[in-house]
Design an enzyme around this catalytic site. Structure first.
Site, PDB file in Angstrom:
ATOM      1  N   CYS A 162       0.801  -1.222   0.000  1.00 15.55           N
ATOM      2  CA  CYS A 162       0.000   0.000   0.000  1.00 15.55           C
ATOM      3  C   CYS A 162       0.834   1.272   0.000  1.00 15.55           C
ATOM      4  O   CYS A 162       0.332   2.337  -0.364  1.00 15.55           O
ATOM      5  CB  CYS A 162      -0.944  -0.006   1.205  1.00 15.55           C
ATOM      6  SG  CYS A 162      -2.282  -1.209   1.059  1.00 15.55           S
ATOM      7  N   PHE A 213     -10.351  -4.960  -1.101  1.00 13.82           N
ATOM      8  CA  PHE A 213      -9.377  -4.648  -2.147  1.00 13.82           C
ATOM      9  C   PHE A 213      -9.971  -4.637  -3.548  1.00 13.82           C
ATOM     10  O   PHE A 213     -10.897  -5.386  -3.852  1.00 13.82           O
ATOM     11  CB  PHE A 213      -8.207  -5.630  -2.083  1.00 13.82           C
ATOM     12  CG  PHE A 213      -7.312  -5.400  -0.906  1.00 13.82           C
ATOM     13  CD1 PHE A 213      -6.370  -4.387  -0.917  1.00 13.82           C
ATOM     14  CD2 PHE A 213      -7.430  -6.177   0.237  1.00 13.82           C
ATOM     15  CE1 PHE A 213      -5.543  -4.158   0.173  1.00 13.82           C
ATOM     16  CE2 PHE A 213      -6.615  -5.964   1.340  1.00 13.82           C
ATOM     17  CZ  PHE A 213      -5.675  -4.950   1.308  1.00 13.82           C
ATOM     18  N   HIS A 303      -3.417   7.607   1.789  1.00 15.25           N
ATOM     19  CA  HIS A 303      -3.813   6.327   1.206  1.00 15.25           C
ATOM     20  C   HIS A 303      -4.829   5.665   2.135  1.00 15.25           C
ATOM     21  O   HIS A 303      -4.541   5.449   3.319  1.00 15.25           O
ATOM     22  CB  HIS A 303      -2.613   5.398   1.041  1.00 15.25           C
ATOM     23  CG  HIS A 303      -3.007   3.987   0.720  1.00 15.25           C
ATOM     24  ND1 HIS A 303      -3.328   3.585  -0.557  1.00 15.25           N
ATOM     25  CD2 HIS A 303      -3.184   2.912   1.513  1.00 15.25           C
ATOM     26  CE1 HIS A 303      -3.667   2.311  -0.534  1.00 15.25           C
ATOM     27  NE2 HIS A 303      -3.585   1.875   0.719  1.00 15.25           N
ATOM     28  N   ASN A 336      -9.593  -0.429  -1.688  1.00 16.91           N
ATOM     29  CA  ASN A 336      -8.154  -0.263  -1.493  1.00 16.91           C
ATOM     30  C   ASN A 336      -7.470  -0.942  -2.672  1.00 16.91           C
ATOM     31  O   ASN A 336      -7.391  -2.168  -2.731  1.00 16.91           O
ATOM     32  CB  ASN A 336      -7.716  -0.891  -0.173  1.00 16.91           C
ATOM     33  CG  ASN A 336      -6.221  -0.747   0.074  1.00 16.91           C
ATOM     34  OD1 ASN A 336      -5.455  -0.430  -0.823  1.00 16.91           O
ATOM     35  ND2 ASN A 336      -5.804  -1.008   1.305  1.00 16.91           N
TER      36      ASN A 336
END
Length: 388
Positions: A162, A213, A303, A336
């Protein structure tokens, strides 16, 4: 705009700036409300306990939509991907290597188009991915797919997770500021197929990844001394810092196995980030004279690893409710998407800034770009907003 145009007036090398952004996605759009039934159907599983757990997780992640490479056609061609305990790394890489390259090419083309320059003006390529493994690396295949010069200098960042997008920005910033006249294309590309698995009572944590995700690609053009007649700088990358927290190596634990990538995030990860984020941000803010606790005088491009991480940062820094809107919007719309997601956050930051300017609302010149990855590694950039 060729390289000869870029080489003008480089006697005083300035800070690196973001000159354009681009993104790309696979064709499969997943609506979160339909994910549970689809996932359990595709993996031939009908465990009520696991199904109920995934349904709960899908609500708490705040994700509404995301894009994925996985499709019915892929599962028909590779049914073994949905079989527990099957050695499938060869098949996964066959799919992933092609998919991430194609998405990276599309995102890069979108970025180059917005930049307005020519391929001959790109001097360096930084490529980031945690979803492929091969020699030569995806950086070469991306350069070939774009038609870049064989003399383009390339660097590949593998398995940064990430934090990869911001790590790539840090590397691109260093290249741009130390190579007068350079234009650096940063590309990131990820797909969850590398870690796709059927649900298992032995691996209940895997469901977090299923609920959170997504796939996609991002691209950023970076260069110093922008040519204002032809280039439109968006952010100045003033100062970049990387720091890892000692003895936290197992808090984000990922391994490439015969069945693809297996990973585990420690439950205390959001708390660890909260406990350390204040000191890390203070270092960056102090570079331009901000005092401790002046966090609401900045913009925040974080993020979105997950809602818990955003909530913990917001709580520790006592941020106003709208400060993490861009991060939350990116999480909601794309999930994500690992290293790519910071590109989507920055796009939303630009959209929000232009809206503030139009409505004569308060706006902030300085801000932080942050991401957290394996290590635990903190990546941060003190940035100046140049959008107008």
């Amino acid at each position: 705009m060729g390289s000869e145009g870029i080489m003008k007036d480089v006697t005083k090398q300035g800070k690196a700036t973001v000159l354009a952004l681009g993104k790309a996605f696979p064709h499969q759009l997943v609506m979160q409300e339909y994910l549970v039934d689809g996932y359990f159907r595709d993996t031939n599983c009908d465990n009520p306990e696991l199904k109920a757990k995934l349904a709960r997780l899908c609500k708490t992640t705040t994700v509404k939509t995301r894009y994925v490479v996985m499709s019915e056609d892929i599962l028909k061609k590779y049914p073994e991907l949905a079989v527990e305990g099957t050695s499938t790394i060869k098949q996964r890489l066959e799919i992933c290597n092609e998919a991430v390259t194609q998405m990276a090419i599309e995102a890069s083309r979108a970025c180059i188009k917005k930049w307005g320059g020519s391929l001959s003006g790109i001097t360096h390529l930084v490529y980031v991915s945690s979803s492929e493994a091969r020699l030569p690396g995806g950086d070469l295949y991306l350069a070939k797919g774009l038609g870049l010069s064989p003399e383009t200098q390339r660097i590949m960042l593998y398995f940064a997770g990430c934090s990869g997008g911001v790590a790539g920005l840090r590397v691109a910033k260093d290249i741009a500021e130390n190579n007068p006249g350079s234009r650096v294309l940063l590309a990131t590309s990820e797909t969850t197929i590398i870690g796709f698995k059927p649900p298992s009572l032995d691996r209940p944590y895997d469901l977090v990844g299923v609920a959170l995700f997504g796939d996609g690609a991002g691209a950023i053009m970076i260069g110093s001394n922008p040519i204002l007649e032809t280039e439109r700088p968006l952010f100045e990358l003033h100062t970049a810092v990387q720091e890892f927290l000692p003895n936290t190596e197992k808090k984000i634990d990922g391994r490439l196995t015969e069945e693809g990538i297996s990973f585990r995030l420690a439950r205390e990860l959001p708390q660890i980030i909260e406990d350390n984020v204040e000191g890390f941000c203070d270092k960056l803010m102090g570079v331009v004279g901000f005092q401790n606790k002046e966090y609401n005088k900045l913009f925040w491009a974080v993020h979105p690893g997950g809602p818990a991480i955003l909530n913990h940062i917001e709580k520790r820094l006592d941020l106003l409710p709208d400060k993490l809107d861009a991060s939350r919007r990116a999480l909601m719309d794309y999930g994500n998407a690992s290293s790519n997601t910071i590109v989507y956050v920055l796009e939303y930051m630009i959209e929000e800034r232009l809206k503030n300017i139009k409505n004569d609302q308060e706006d902030h010149e300085w801000g932080l770009i942050l991401a957290f990855g394996p290590g635990i590694t903190f990546e941060g950039i003190l940035a100046r907003n140049l959008c107008a």
